[in-house]
Design a protein around this motif. Sequence first.
Motif, PDB file in Angstrom:
ATOM      1  N   GLU A  31       7.366  16.181  -3.951  1.00 18.49           N
ATOM      2  CA  GLU A  31       6.370  17.195  -3.596  1.00 18.49           C
ATOM      3  C   GLU A  31       5.807  17.004  -2.194  1.00 18.49           C
ATOM      4  OE1 GLU A  31       3.377  18.001  -6.540  1.00 18.49           O
ATOM      5  OE2 GLU A  31       4.642  17.199  -8.149  1.00 18.49           O
ATOM      6  N   VAL A  32       5.866  15.771  -1.696  1.00 16.73           N
ATOM      7  CA  VAL A  32       5.359  15.492  -0.351  1.00 16.73           C
ATOM      8  C   VAL A  32       6.352  14.587   0.376  1.00 16.73           C
ATOM      9  CG1 VAL A  32       2.910  15.768  -0.894  1.00 16.73           C
ATOM     10  CG2 VAL A  32       3.998  13.535  -1.195  1.00 16.73           C
ATOM     11  N   LEU A  59       2.010  13.621   6.920  1.00 18.15           N
ATOM     12  CA  LEU A  59       2.260  13.966   5.522  1.00 18.15           C
ATOM     13  C   LEU A  59       2.373  15.475   5.412  1.00 18.15           C
ATOM     14  CD1 LEU A  59       2.483  12.509   2.720  1.00 18.15           C
ATOM     15  CD2 LEU A  59       0.181  13.384   2.280  1.00 18.15           C
ATOM     16  N   ALA A  60       3.434  15.939   4.767  1.00 13.37           N
ATOM     17  CA  ALA A  60       3.671  17.373   4.608  1.00 13.37           C
ATOM     18  C   ALA A  60       4.110  17.657   3.188  1.00 13.37           C
ATOM     19  CB  ALA A  60       4.730  17.853   5.597  1.00 13.37           C
ATOM     20  N   ASP A  66       1.319  29.457  -1.747  1.00 13.19           N
ATOM     21  CA  ASP A  66       0.371  30.522  -1.424  1.00 13.19           C
ATOM     22  C   ASP A  66      -1.065  30.136  -1.753  1.00 13.19           C
ATOM     23  OD1 ASP A  66       2.434  32.181  -0.577  1.00 13.19           O
ATOM     24  OD2 ASP A  66       2.765  32.990  -2.598  1.00 13.19           O
ATOM     25  N   GLY A  67      -1.251  29.122  -2.557  1.00  7.55           N
ATOM     26  CA  GLY A  67      -2.595  28.751  -2.992  1.00  7.55           C
ATOM     27  C   GLY A  67      -3.290  27.820  -2.018  1.00  7.55           C
ATOM     28  N   GLU A  68      -4.448  27.307  -2.470  1.00  4.56           N
ATOM     29  CA  GLU A  68      -5.196  26.347  -1.675  1.00  4.56           C
ATOM     30  C   GLU A  68      -4.445  25.027  -1.598  1.00  4.56           C
ATOM     31  OE1 GLU A  68      -8.167  26.519   0.011  1.00  4.56           O
ATOM     32  OE2 GLU A  68      -7.984  28.678  -0.297  1.00  4.56           O
ATOM     33  N   PRO A 100      -2.413  17.902   2.830  1.00  6.80           N
ATOM     34  CA  PRO A 100      -1.387  18.502   3.686  1.00  6.80           C
ATOM     35  C   PRO A 100      -1.499  20.024   3.664  1.00  6.80           C
ATOM     36  CG  PRO A 100      -0.426  17.684   1.647  1.00  6.80           C
ATOM     37  CD  PRO A 100      -1.843  17.243   1.651  1.00  6.80           C
ATOM     38  N   PRO A 101      -1.260  20.708   4.791  1.00  6.13           N
ATOM     39  CA  PRO A 101      -1.387  22.167   4.846  1.00  6.13           C
ATOM     40  C   PRO A 101      -0.471  22.859   3.844  1.00  6.13           C
ATOM     41  CG  PRO A 101      -1.277  21.244   7.061  1.00  6.13           C
ATOM     42  CD  PRO A 101      -0.953  20.133   6.112  1.00  6.13           C
ATOM     43  N   ALA A 102      -0.940  23.987   3.320  1.00  2.00           N
ATOM     44  CA  ALA A 102      -0.163  24.726   2.319  1.00  2.00           C
ATOM     45  C   ALA A 102       1.098  25.338   2.903  1.00  2.00           C
ATOM     46  CB  ALA A 102      -1.041  25.822   1.699  1.00  2.00           C
TER      47      ALA A 102
END
Length: 631
Positions: A31-32, A59-60, A66-68, A100-102
């Motif tokens: 997931e990251v 970290l990405a 689309d969510g927070e 990490p940004p969405a």
Amino acid sequence: MKRLLPHLLTPFIAFGCSPDDAEPTPSGAAEVRLSNLTLGHDPGRPVYLNHRIPVSFDLAATAATDGEPEPVAVTFSFTEPGGDPEADVGCSSSAIVVTPPADGSAQTVRAFIWPTTDCAALVGEGRELALAVDFFREAPIAGEVAGALPTLDLAPGEIDLAYGLSATSSVALLPFVAEGESPTPALVVQSSLVYNGRDPYVARVTAGEIPEALRALVPSIGDDLNFGLDAAGLDAVDALPAPATLRYSLSPEGAPDRELPLTVGRPDGSRAASVTIERVDPGIAMGLAHDLYIEGETLAALSAGGDLADETAFVVRGCLQAPFAQALGDDEDCQTVAVELAREAGEASGATELSFDRRLERSLGNDRINVAAVMETTNRLSREGAFTRTEGRVELNGRLGRSFSVTMVGAHAEAELSAERAAYDAAVVAFDDTLFSVSDAAETTLTNEQEFSADKSFRIGSLGFGFGPARIGFTIDVGGRVGLIIEDELAMVADGDECQTLLATDEALPACGRVARTVTPEFSLTARIFGGLNLRVVRAGVEANLRLIETRFPLVAELAFGLSEAARFLVRGGVDWDMTLQLINGNVQIVGSVGIRRFRRTLRVNLFSFASAVSTFDLLDRSMDAPEELL
């Protein structure tokens, strides 16, 4: 990548939730993704037990959503290369919380990790230490690390006191100080101290720092937080082997060997040549705020007639002298910041106006939590008449799992008088809510008496910080009392004798204007920080109060103007502006227990530690014995 910490249950913000008995383990796709991992230590040296290691990484999220964006707890652990990942040998540094940004882009993180006392079994000549990384949200999640993780040499952790210096402004001020005024600080600096060689998760914890909800969950927590130490042992945890001394000086940019001493403000208004430090909280960069003053030989060198009167580029130097052996450095550690020196004139006087102004700015704290305050007053006489304004604004900023910024309070009170118009305007705004507002205007005479105070609060939620392998969520309730007292008299006077008295002149004055005002803003704001985590393997809580600002800055002003029968425009004024001020002060720590390998059973994680004294200033004390003519 090793999976070191598979047994984590869903965290809850409130205590008392019953976690599921299941023990989730990471599954599915990553997931990251962690990349560009860099350790900021000298590769020619080992890492030291209980010494912090700077770390930076990106970290990405592996896929955009689309969510927070959701926070991730990133844990670095130290163990034997090729060892059993289920074994208890080794230690873990408390998690770093990253959001990490969405959109899938990377968040760059700069933080610190610690090989703690639990890694003592891995210390040995020629032995290597392996680094491993794990990721968690509400449970362990799969993640990937780009590139090979480094191996390290671990050495015993002798004491070392690391020193850092920063300034709240890039401009230092050589203030103009009139007779009767207290010296004004030239600059406010923040010194930070890190006590390496002491376990970062062991410190004195008072009974009031343990939330009652945590006591109910872990009845032994009070005793556990003694860490097996007696009273003398706990008292020694943050005590330096001998008192350290901190001194400040100023040097021309091109002549670093010439050091001009700066004095340090004390709470009672006096100044000292140095600061003595006897205790430093382990596990954090402990911040100390100091007001620095230019006096004595330094003032003589920088003032008109001094050999540095024309210099503007300087370096402020802070030197920490520690009279005990240190692992990594000498007994003196000096750090510098570059500043431009501005020289303040007296009251601004020109052909067309005269003014008494002063501005005071403070910004204290760190990137986790910071308070910035601006207070200023303007008092101006011109051929248009008289104008006076006092205002203050206080902001709270920081990043604890996510960024936050809020203007806690802003207040102003102004008044103006001319031959045609008298007017005043005042307001108090707290947390974007206008609590008080008043204004009026008239042709020649106006009075304004107000006494306002109110309590106001604001909640900052969805914050988080690493505790053990998990993220503890918490909330900050900010609030307190704000007030504004005003007494204004604005009048055009047609009595010639009274005008002569107001302007201290024998010249005939058919009319004149007078502004008499007393304005007192008051702000008293604190923060209550609270939250908890109740898992089968991690139980923790934080409950603490932090003073954000305590200030009162009354202004007393008398301004007069008039056109004499000889066609001379005369002005006369006096201003007194005092202030008491204390910005952010306090200590916030998370306490709890972790029942999982490579973490000690009981932890104390220091979230914030900052000390600032109450300062008292007489910022303006100006008066005119005789009038001045404006052209």
